[in-house]
Motif scaffolding. Structure first.
Motif, PDB file in Angstrom:
ATOM      1  N   GLU A 143       0.819  -1.212   0.000  1.00 37.01           N
ATOM      2  CA  GLU A 143       0.000   0.000   0.000  1.00 37.01           C
ATOM      3  C   GLU A 143       0.857   1.267   0.000  1.00 37.01           C
ATOM      4  OE1 GLU A 143      -2.444  -0.344   3.435  1.00 37.01           O
ATOM      5  OE2 GLU A 143      -3.438  -2.141   2.717  1.00 37.01           O
ATOM      6  N   GLY A 144       2.049   1.181   0.535  1.00 37.72           N
ATOM      7  CA  GLY A 144       2.931   2.337   0.570  1.00 37.72           C
ATOM      8  C   GLY A 144       2.657   3.306   1.696  1.00 37.72           C
ATOM      9  N   LYS A 145       1.745   2.954   2.580  1.00 37.56           N
ATOM     10  CA  LYS A 145       1.390   3.859   3.676  1.00 37.56           C
ATOM     11  C   LYS A 145       2.300   3.654   4.882  1.00 37.56           C
ATOM     12  CE  LYS A 145      -3.421   3.925   2.247  1.00 37.56           C
ATOM     13  NZ  LYS A 145      -4.765   3.473   2.528  1.00 37.56           N
ATOM     14  N   ARG A 146       2.652   2.410   5.156  1.00 41.56           N
ATOM     15  CA  ARG A 146       3.455   2.104   6.348  1.00 41.56           C
ATOM     16  C   ARG A 146       4.952   2.303   6.117  1.00 41.56           C
ATOM     17  NH1 ARG A 146       0.846  -3.463   8.653  1.00 41.56           N
ATOM     18  NH2 ARG A 146      -1.261  -2.684   8.911  1.00 41.56           N
ATOM     19  N   ALA A 147       5.407   1.931   4.931  1.00 40.77           N
ATOM     20  CA  ALA A 147       6.840   2.003   4.657  1.00 40.77           C
ATOM     21  C   ALA A 147       7.056   2.219   3.157  1.00 40.77           C
ATOM     22  CB  ALA A 147       7.519   0.716   5.101  1.00 40.77           C
ATOM     23  N   SER A 148       8.275   2.609   2.815  1.00 41.00           N
ATOM     24  CA  SER A 148       8.611   2.794   1.400  1.00 41.00           C
ATOM     25  C   SER A 148       8.696   1.432   0.714  1.00 41.00           C
ATOM     26  CB  SER A 148       9.953   3.515   1.270  1.00 41.00           C
ATOM     27  OG  SER A 148      11.006   2.661   1.668  1.00 41.00           O
ATOM     28  N   PHE A 149       8.658   1.452  -0.602  1.00 41.91           N
ATOM     29  CA  PHE A 149       8.776   0.208  -1.359  1.00 41.91           C
ATOM     30  C   PHE A 149      10.121  -0.459  -1.081  1.00 41.91           C
ATOM     31  CE2 PHE A 149      10.358  -2.042  -5.084  1.00 41.91           C
ATOM     32  CZ  PHE A 149       9.428  -3.072  -5.133  1.00 41.91           C
ATOM     33  N   ARG A 150      11.180   0.321  -1.038  1.00 42.74           N
ATOM     34  CA  ARG A 150      12.518  -0.215  -0.778  1.00 42.74           C
ATOM     35  C   ARG A 150      12.554  -0.947   0.564  1.00 42.74           C
ATOM     36  NH1 ARG A 150      17.240   1.654   1.834  1.00 42.74           N
ATOM     37  NH2 ARG A 150      19.131   0.871   0.877  1.00 42.74           N
ATOM     38  N   THR A 151      11.952  -0.361   1.570  1.00 44.83           N
ATOM     39  CA  THR A 151      11.905  -0.977   2.892  1.00 44.83           C
ATOM     40  C   THR A 151      11.107  -2.275   2.833  1.00 44.83           C
ATOM     41  OG1 THR A 151      12.084   1.172   3.958  1.00 44.83           O
ATOM     42  CG2 THR A 151      11.156  -0.609   5.277  1.00 44.83           C
ATOM     43  N   TRP A 152       9.996  -2.260   2.143  1.00 49.54           N
ATOM     44  CA  TRP A 152       9.160  -3.448   1.996  1.00 49.54           C
ATOM     45  C   TRP A 152       9.926  -4.548   1.263  1.00 49.54           C
ATOM     46  CZ3 TRP A 152       6.500  -5.560  -2.408  1.00 49.54           C
ATOM     47  CH2 TRP A 152       5.475  -6.470  -2.107  1.00 49.54           C
ATOM     48  N   LEU A 153      10.672  -4.179   0.225  1.00 47.33           N
ATOM     49  CA  LEU A 153      11.458  -5.142  -0.545  1.00 47.33           C
ATOM     50  C   LEU A 153      12.558  -5.763   0.321  1.00 47.33           C
ATOM     51  CD1 LEU A 153      12.021  -6.499  -3.258  1.00 47.33           C
ATOM     52  CD2 LEU A 153      13.399  -4.498  -3.880  1.00 47.33           C
ATOM     53  N   TYR A 154      13.228  -4.957   1.128  1.00 49.15           N
ATOM     54  CA  TYR A 154      14.264  -5.483   2.017  1.00 49.15           C
ATOM     55  C   TYR A 154      13.662  -6.415   3.069  1.00 49.15           C
ATOM     56  CZ  TYR A 154      18.632  -3.364   0.544  1.00 49.15           C
ATOM     57  OH  TYR A 154      19.768  -3.057  -0.146  1.00 49.15           O
TER      58      TYR A 154
END
Length: 185
Positions: A64-75
């Protein structure tokens, strides 16, 4: 960041293959290096990196991109995949069956240094793999992903003080493990 969100929306709404390729291409090298720092094996790192991006694409509808950035989600996906890899039967079998044939013999000094480095790295990775999962995640993101404590806290959605506490406990555990195995830390 805006570019990532734009690509993600194109993938989510239209299944845009070009957007997916662009997103993967943008992060591939960074994630590959994160994995390689932990495996020291190019082929295995490529395989794991591919699995990470497959998981990312399969789970992208949940982002969703609300909690964290995409990069953070990918890591976060990458970290879970690394924990799974080091717990896998494949890793354990491979670790047992590794032989000296994989080390190129050059000068005696180079060979000895390579062998010692490989043995030390393997010993430290065994200790890291013995950590509780939440400690492993923090340790891997900090050490191999070069995340800040603040970024790790945002990624795992826990207080920064908890991240620091778990990281420094992990460092103590690793140092103790190295000392107990005859090394120095």
């Amino acid at each position: 960041m805006d570019r990532d969100l734009k690509l993600i929306k194109q993938i989510q709404k239209k299944g845009n293959e070009a957007a997916a390729n662009e997103l993967v291409s943008h992060y591939y090298r960074e994630i590959y290096h994160y994995v390689f720092k932990q495996t020291l094996d190019q082929e295995q790192s490529r395989d794991i990196t591919q699995e990470i991006f497959i998981n990312m694409l399969q789970g992208l509808h949940q982002f969703e991109g609300k909690r964290a950035s995409f990069r953070t989600w990918l890591y976060k996906i990458a970290t879970y995949k690394m924990v799974d890899y080091f717990r896998s039967k494949h890793y354990k079998f491979r670790n047992l069956s590794d032989s000296l044939d994989t080390i190129e013999i050059g000068e005696k000094k180079d060979f000895t240094e390579s062998l010692l480095y490989k043995e030390e790295f393997s010993a430290v990775m065994k200790i890291i793999n013995g950590l509780e999962t939440s400690h492993q995640q923090i340790f891997r993101l900090k050490l191999f992903g070069e995340y800040t404590f603040q970024e790790i806290a945002a990624s795992l959605q826990i207080p920064e003080s908890t991240v620091k506490t778990k990281y420094y406990r992990s460092i103590k555990f690793v140092r103790k493990g190295v000392r107990d195995n005859g090394g120095q830390a």
